[in-house]
Design a protein around this motif. Structure first.
Motif, PDB file in Angstrom:
ATOM      1  N   ALA A  67       9.340   8.626 -15.447  1.00  0.00           N
ATOM      2  CA  ALA A  67       9.314   9.258 -14.122  1.00  0.00           C
ATOM      3  C   ALA A  67       9.817  10.694 -14.178  1.00  0.00           C
ATOM      4  N   ARG A 132       7.717   5.497  -3.880  1.00  0.00           N
ATOM      5  CA  ARG A 132       6.579   5.012  -4.670  1.00  0.00           C
ATOM      6  C   ARG A 132       6.181   5.990  -5.764  1.00  0.00           C
ATOM      7  N   ARG A 133       6.430   7.282  -5.497  1.00  0.00           N
ATOM      8  CA  ARG A 133       6.117   8.301  -6.484  1.00  0.00           C
ATOM      9  C   ARG A 133       7.260   9.307  -6.550  1.00  0.00           C
ATOM     10  N   TYR A 134       7.447   9.856  -7.755  1.00  0.00           N
ATOM     11  CA  TYR A 134       8.478  10.875  -7.930  1.00  0.00           C
ATOM     12  C   TYR A 134       7.863  12.034  -8.696  1.00  0.00           C
ATOM     13  N   ARG A 137       4.637  11.218 -10.201  1.00  0.00           N
ATOM     14  CA  ARG A 137       4.580  10.104 -11.149  1.00  0.00           C
ATOM     15  C   ARG A 137       4.876   8.792 -10.422  1.00  0.00           C
ATOM     16  N   THR A 138       4.146   7.758 -10.812  1.00  0.00           N
ATOM     17  CA  THR A 138       4.282   6.463 -10.144  1.00  0.00           C
ATOM     18  C   THR A 138       5.615   5.811 -10.485  1.00  0.00           C
ATOM     19  N   VAL A 139       6.278   5.298  -9.453  1.00  0.00           N
ATOM     20  CA  VAL A 139       7.511   4.520  -9.622  1.00  0.00           C
ATOM     21  C   VAL A 139       7.143   3.049  -9.486  1.00  0.00           C
ATOM     22  N   PRO A 140       7.530   2.195 -10.416  1.00  0.00           N
ATOM     23  CA  PRO A 140       7.142   0.776 -10.332  1.00  0.00           C
ATOM     24  C   PRO A 140       7.721   0.110  -9.086  1.00  0.00           C
TER      25      PRO A 140
END
Length: 300
Positions: A67, A132-134, A137-140
């Motif tokens: 992330a 959800r995103r940082y 980048r996708t956060v699981p």
């Protein structure tokens, strides 16, 4: 339930050991009594818990790096679970002789085995899945901690998929223990043990209604009302009180009574919540096995 003859044998041994301590002036720390309680069967031991936590932190760190966050957890060392000593009410006579009540209260990390660490706002959101995103980048789902736990929970026998994917609740077994503690604290046998201890202390010239009053004496204990006041610790008055306290606990069989009550209270909790505790045990077994694989792959 612990048998009467067994309890009497332990009480007699406590009296013998108290006499030895008195002769030696409590110069050496006595070995603690058996501190195991039934709910311990649903928690990992200190070494295994540290292994799982190392793997958990390693997996979470890898997720955080994906992330874009270079976050590092603190090092993990095995920490013996000492909270049962608080439940049982054993007080080390060696500690009493050396420093009074200093060090009797422990950091909560000593109970959980989880070292204290701090995180920034962004790090917390990614760890716990509050975003959800940082930075694109996708956060699981559930965050990096949930992703790590899903890896460690994989393959747990008889566990529903929802539990496999769920972030592990480190406080669940302690909450069961707290429930048992609440019930135990109302048991008349503990009140009777406090009275016997108080009478023993009275015979030595110390006037406290229960053990909590002695350790919490305002001459040395800090409270919310005076936490800005630095109080002298390890004074002769504190040490004299603590030594008498430890001796009276031994002479009256105080800790043995408490252990009997707590064993019974925890067993009732287990009987009531056996299904959920079985899930926890299965998850622990899976986490231990999977953590060995995770850490093994790191070494190769």
């Amino acid at each position: 339930m612990i048998g009467y003859e067994w309890l009497m044998s332990v009480l007699r041994m406590a009296l013998v050991m108290a006499g030895v301590a008195a002769v030696a002036g409590c110069s050496a720390a006595a070995n603690p009594p058996d501190t195991t309680l039934p709910l311990d069967a649903y928690s990992l031991g200190a070494k295994d818990r540290a292994q799982v936590l190392r793997a958990r932190f390693m997996l979470a760190e890898e997720c955080m790096r994906r992330a874009g966050l270079d976050f590092r957890f603190p090092a993990v060392e095995p920490v013996t679970n000492l909270h049962n000593i608080d439940y049982i009410g054993w007080f080390d006579p060696g500690q009493a002789q050396k420093s009074g009540y200093v060090g009797e209260r422990r950091n909560v990390s000593e109970d959980t085995g989880i070292p204290i660490y701090s995180v920034g706002d962004d790090e917390f959101r990614v760890l716990m899945g509050n975003v959800r995103r940082y930075h694109g980048r996708t956060v699981p789902p559930g965050g990096c901690m949930a992703e790590a736990d899903a890896v460690l929970n994989r393959g747990a026998r008889g566990v529903a998929p929802a539990d496999i994917r769920k972030r592990f609740d480190d406080d669940e077994v302690p909450r069961f223990a707290d429930s048992a503690s609440d019930a135990a604290s109302r048991d008349p046998r503990i009140a009777a043990a406090e009275r016997a201890w108080s009478e023993c202390m009275e015979s030595r010239g110390f006037h406290y209604s229960d053990t909590g009053q002695a350790g919490g004496d305002p001459r040395w204990a800090t409270t919310a009302k005076d936490d800005q006041i630095v109080k002298p610790r390890g004074t002769q008055a504190e040490i004299d009180t603590a030594v008498a306290d430890a001796q009276c606990r031994a002479e009256t069989g105080y800790s043995d009574v408490r252990r009997t009550v707590y064993v019974e209270a925890q067993q009732r909790v287990i009987d009531r919540d056996r299904a959920r505790l079985g899930v926890i045990r299965s998850l622990n077994e899976a986490r231990l096995a999977n953590s060995a694989k995770v850490l093994g792959s790191q070494r190769r």
